[in-house]
Design an enzyme around this catalytic site. Structure first.
Site, PDB file in Angstrom:
ATOM      1  CE  LYS A   1      37.103  54.323  50.604  1.00  0.00           C
ATOM      2  NZ  LYS A   1      36.248  53.598  49.716  1.00  0.00           N
TER       3      LYS A   1
ATOM      4  CG  ASP B   1      32.408  53.970  48.775  1.00  0.00           C
ATOM      5  OD1 ASP B   1      32.328  54.619  47.731  1.00  0.00           O
ATOM      6  OD2 ASP B   1      33.319  53.615  49.633  1.00  0.00           O
TER       7      ASP B   1
ATOM      8  N   GLY C   1      34.486  43.087  52.064  1.00  0.00           N
ATOM      9  CA  GLY C   1      35.428  44.148  52.355  1.00  0.00           C
ATOM     10  C   GLY C   1      34.765  45.612  52.596  1.00  0.00           C
TER      11      GLY C   1
ATOM     12  CB  ALA D   1      33.253  48.147  47.919  1.00  0.00           C
TER      13      ALA D   1
ATOM     14  NE  ARG E   1      39.865  35.303  49.644  1.00  0.00           N
ATOM     15  CZ  ARG E   1      40.739  36.071  48.798  1.00  0.00           C
ATOM     16  NH1 ARG E   1      41.350  35.541  47.749  1.00  0.00           N
ATOM     17  NH2 ARG E   1      41.259  37.313  49.426  1.00  0.00           N
ATOM     18  CB  THR E   2      38.591  35.927  54.732  1.00  0.00           C
ATOM     19  OG1 THR E   2      39.396  35.765  53.865  1.00  0.00           O
ATOM     20  CG2 THR E   2      39.172  35.781  56.089  1.00  0.00           C
ATOM     21  N   PRO E   3      36.091  33.653  56.583  1.00  0.00           N
ATOM     22  CG  PRO E   3      36.318  31.388  57.364  1.00  0.00           C
ATOM     23  CD  PRO E   3      37.059  32.342  56.547  1.00  0.00           C
TER      24      PRO E   3
ATOM     25  N   GLY F   1      29.431  49.073  37.925  1.00  0.00           N
ATOM     26  CA  GLY F   1      30.266  49.901  38.969  1.00  0.00           C
ATOM     27  C   GLY F   1      30.297  51.361  38.760  1.00  0.00           C
TER      28      GLY F   1
HETATM   29  P1  NDP Z   1      38.815  45.192  50.209  1.00  0.00           P
HETATM   30  O1  NDP Z   1      40.108  44.895  50.023  1.00  0.00           O
HETATM   31  O2  NDP Z   1      38.095  45.921  51.349  1.00  0.00           O
HETATM   32  O3  NDP Z   1      37.701  43.950  49.927  1.00  0.00           O
HETATM   33  C1  NDP Z   1      38.095  42.875  49.077  1.00  0.00           C
HETATM   34  C2  NDP Z   1      36.736  41.884  49.036  1.00  0.00           C
HETATM   35  O4  NDP Z   1      37.176  41.085  47.725  1.00  0.00           O
HETATM   36  C3  NDP Z   1      36.898  40.889  50.230  1.00  0.00           C
HETATM   37  O5  NDP Z   1      35.698  40.525  50.481  1.00  0.00           O
HETATM   38  C4  NDP Z   1      37.900  39.921  49.594  1.00  0.00           C
HETATM   39  O6  NDP Z   1      37.600  38.516  50.195  1.00  0.00           O
HETATM   40  C5  NDP Z   1      37.259  39.783  48.247  1.00  0.00           C
HETATM   41  N1  NDP Z   1      38.295  39.140  47.421  1.00  0.00           N
HETATM   42  C6  NDP Z   1      39.205  39.633  46.561  1.00  0.00           C
HETATM   43  N2  NDP Z   1      39.842  38.763  45.975  1.00  0.00           N
HETATM   44  C7  NDP Z   1      39.053  37.448  45.925  1.00  0.00           C
HETATM   45  C8  NDP Z   1      39.326  36.074  45.378  1.00  0.00           C
HETATM   46  N3  NDP Z   1      40.194  35.966  44.406  1.00  0.00           N
HETATM   47  N4  NDP Z   1      38.324  35.218  45.847  1.00  0.00           N
HETATM   48  C9  NDP Z   1      37.341  35.545  46.808  1.00  0.00           C
HETATM   49  N5  NDP Z   1      37.174  36.745  47.135  1.00  0.00           N
HETATM   50  C10 NDP Z   1      38.192  37.833  46.919  1.00  0.00           C
HETATM   51  O7  NDP Z   1      38.261  45.988  48.770  1.00  0.00           O
HETATM   52  P2  NDP Z   1      37.187  47.073  48.650  1.00  0.00           P
HETATM   53  O8  NDP Z   1      35.949  46.447  49.348  1.00  0.00           O
HETATM   54  O9  NDP Z   1      37.436  48.426  48.945  1.00  0.00           O
HETATM   55  O10 NDP Z   1      36.898  46.915  47.029  1.00  0.00           O
HETATM   56  C11 NDP Z   1      36.339  46.232  46.336  1.00  0.00           C
HETATM   57  C12 NDP Z   1      35.992  46.765  44.897  1.00  0.00           C
HETATM   58  O11 NDP Z   1      35.078  47.563  44.861  1.00  0.00           O
HETATM   59  C13 NDP Z   1      37.238  47.061  44.284  1.00  0.00           C
HETATM   60  O12 NDP Z   1      37.202  46.484  42.877  1.00  0.00           O
HETATM   61  C14 NDP Z   1      36.967  48.603  44.117  1.00  0.00           C
HETATM   62  O13 NDP Z   1      37.433  49.328  43.028  1.00  0.00           O
HETATM   63  C15 NDP Z   1      35.544  48.657  44.347  1.00  0.00           C
HETATM   64  N6  NDP Z   1      34.717  49.678  44.414  1.00  0.00           N
HETATM   65  C16 NDP Z   1      33.649  50.361  43.555  1.00  0.00           C
HETATM   66  C17 NDP Z   1      33.354  51.687  44.302  1.00  0.00           C
HETATM   67  C18 NDP Z   1      32.260  52.279  43.352  1.00  0.00           C
HETATM   68  O14 NDP Z   1      31.787  53.271  43.136  1.00  0.00           O
HETATM   69  N7  NDP Z   1      31.796  51.461  42.108  1.00  0.00           N
HETATM   70  C19 NDP Z   1      33.678  52.190  45.404  1.00  0.00           C
HETATM   71  C20 NDP Z   1      34.331  51.693  46.191  1.00  0.00           C
HETATM   72  C21 NDP Z   1      35.094  50.427  45.937  1.00  0.00           C
HETATM   73  P3  NDP Z   1      38.650  38.138  51.621  1.00  0.00           P
HETATM   74  O15 NDP Z   1      37.554  38.976  52.684  1.00  0.00           O
HETATM   75  O16 NDP Z   1      38.198  36.679  51.621  1.00  0.00           O
HETATM   76  O17 NDP Z   1      39.828  38.714  51.558  1.00  0.00           O
END
Ligand code: NDP
Length: 284
Positions: free
Chosen positions: A73, A109, A134, A136, A157-159, A249
């Protein structure tokens, strides 16, 4: 766009790794069939080292556009001729559209999420608590910012990642926003209108629990989850039990597909047809 009796369909598709698990093809081709569009959607397995060649190939073969999924992406951006407004702010592209001889990167998205949300409320002036920062969450936040959300409370979680999103919202979009580092169960402040899980917590795990004090959920609030598998996450079950309106979602996923089809063909497809095809393909 439809060319009767043509043996040469309009081509779209998706470049990703893990392409075989991408059900988007089912909903897009259902829309093509329903609207009499002579088109095909092809999932293509592309490792990062081959991305530039793949895009060159899609240009040469006249693809009308294509989706990008993990891990392309961001890497696709220098291979394109321009970006749409929100894709430029988000810094990621999930949908490329051929406009004339140019390939333009869009991000559907967040637009898909916004489309689902505006079916039940106008986000303008609302207070939003967004978990995650992240890809999304970033796409959702930028579209909501462009749509005039009044105040963001970002919880991550991650500042450092949270700070990047805060800088984008405040610096580029002039939004009112604050960042909270996520430690333990988050208590929603009073005045929260919309709560969004933008993290991957709950993906493929219907019992996974978002660290949130559910006693602070109020009847009438809107609670949304970007996780689409399973469509009804534990957060949405808890929220419904407390009288909140919920948004899953799957509807975001369908609506980003709706926008893709519209971008590529000019036809606004029937979302219900796409939703049924996607649900059938996912077995839910
Ligand atoms: P990323 O890896 O880019 O981001 C993940 C995010 O989740 C980060 O903010 C991360 O925090 C946080 N996170 C993950 N695990 C934990 C935890 N145990 N505790 C606290 N925070 C947590 O992933 P994406 O943003 O690409 O995807 C996120 C979700 O969105 C997925 O489930 C994906 O399937 C869904 N999605 C849905 C779409 C839709 O059309 N419905 C489209 C695109 C994605 P940290 O920054 O601290 O790591």
């Amino acid at each position: 766009m439809p060319i009767p009796n043509s043996f040469c369909p309009d081509l779209v598709g998706c470049l990703s790794q893990g392409a075989a698990g991408n059900p988007t093809v089912a909903m897009v081709e259902a829309a093509f069939k329903h609207h009499g569009i002579n088109g095909r959607y092809i999932n293509m397995e592309v490792p990062p080292a081959n991305l530039a060649d793949a895009v060159k190939g899609l240009r040469a073969t006249g693809f009308r556009g294509f989706n990008l999924s993990m891990p392309h992406k961001v890497a696709v951006i220098p291979l394109l001729d321009g970006l749409g407004e929100s894709a430029a702010v988000i810094g990621a592209v999930n949908c490329v559209v051929r406009r004339g001889d140019k390939l333009i990167g869009e991000n559907t998205d967040g637009k898909g999420f916004l489309r689902s949300l505006t079916d039940i409320t106008d986000p303008k002036g609302k207070t939003v608590v967004l978990f995650g920062a992240g890809g999304a969450a970033r796409a959702v936040a930028v579209e909501l910012g462009l749509a005039g959300v009044g105040r963001f409370i970002l919880v991550n979680r991650t500042p450092e990642r949270g700070q990047q999103l805060l800088d984008t919202l405040v610096g580029k979009l002039r939004c009112q926003a604050e960042l909270v580092q996520w430690k333990g169960d988050f208590a929603l402040p009073s005045g929260t209108d919309i709560v969004i899980n933008g993290t991957s917590i709950g993906l493929y795990d219907a019992e996974a629990r978002l660290p949130l004090d559910i006693a602070t959920l109020q009847s009438g609030q809107i609670v949304a989850d970007v996780v689409f598998s399973p469509p009804v996450t534990r957060l949405l079950r808890d929220a419904a039990a407390r009288g909140c309106k919920t948004l899953d979602g799957l509807s975001m996923l369908v609506n980003q597909g709706v926008l893709g089809v519209q971008y590529w063909t000019g036809v606004l497809p029937d979302a219900a047809v796409m939703q049924r095809a996607l649900a059938a393909a996912m077995g839910c």
